[in-house]
Design a protein around this motif. Structure first.
Motif, PDB file in Angstrom:
ATOM      1  N   ARG A  76       0.840  -1.198   0.000  1.00  0.00           N
ATOM      2  CA  ARG A  76       0.000   0.000   0.000  1.00  0.00           C
ATOM      3  C   ARG A  76       0.880   1.255   0.000  1.00  0.00           C
ATOM      4  N   HIS A  77       1.944   1.240   0.770  1.00  0.00           N
ATOM      5  CA  HIS A  77       2.864   2.349   0.855  1.00  0.00           C
ATOM      6  C   HIS A  77       3.536   2.593  -0.501  1.00  0.00           C
ATOM      7  N   ARG A  78       3.945   1.519  -1.200  1.00  0.00           N
ATOM      8  CA  ARG A  78       4.569   1.652  -2.524  1.00  0.00           C
ATOM      9  C   ARG A  78       3.577   2.177  -3.572  1.00  0.00           C
ATOM     10  N   ARG A  79       2.338   1.709  -3.495  1.00  0.00           N
ATOM     11  CA  ARG A  79       1.319   2.145  -4.461  1.00  0.00           C
ATOM     12  C   ARG A  79       1.015   3.630  -4.329  1.00  0.00           C
ATOM     13  N   HIS A  80       1.121   4.154  -3.143  1.00  0.00           N
ATOM     14  CA  HIS A  80       0.769   5.546  -2.895  1.00  0.00           C
ATOM     15  C   HIS A  80       2.003   6.456  -2.905  1.00  0.00           C
ATOM     16  N   GLY A  81       3.093   5.948  -3.464  1.00  0.00           N
ATOM     17  CA  GLY A  81       4.286   6.768  -3.654  1.00  0.00           C
ATOM     18  C   GLY A  81       5.027   7.140  -2.406  1.00  0.00           C
ATOM     19  N   GLY A  82       4.891   6.344  -1.378  1.00  0.00           N
ATOM     20  CA  GLY A  82       5.515   6.660  -0.107  1.00  0.00           C
ATOM     21  C   GLY A  82       6.879   6.228  -0.041  1.00  0.00           C
TER      22      GLY A  82
END
Length: 82
Positions: A76-82
């Motif tokens: 989820r963190h990778r998908r949201h550019g975090g």
């Protein structure tokens, strides 16, 4: 001593058919070993020959659930550019 079965040659019947052996073969079902073998078989079927180096292990269910939550959070963190 045999490296596979851990018995010694002298442990076995050398006196004739009327003497008992020191050991008897038994069959036991280990659910853990069965689960491991089933998972290895499904990996081989799903991935074909690409299972070299993969290890299948048993871990506590709570630990597995925590690892899954952690993986989901990282994805989820990778998908949201975090």
């Amino acid at each position: 001593m045999c490296p596979q079965c851990q018995t010694r040659h002298d442990d076995w019947d050398h006196g004739g058919p009327d003497q008992e052996d020191a050991y008897a073969a038994t069959v036991q079902l280990c659910i853990g070993c069965q689960v491991l073998a089933d998972k290895q078989q499904s990996l081989a079927r799903d991935r074909g020959e690409d299972i070299h180096g993969l290890k299948v292990a048993l871990i506590p269910a709570a630990h597995a659930a925590a690892l899954e939550v952690e993986r989901e959070q990282q994805a989820r963190h990778r998908r949201h550019g975090g």
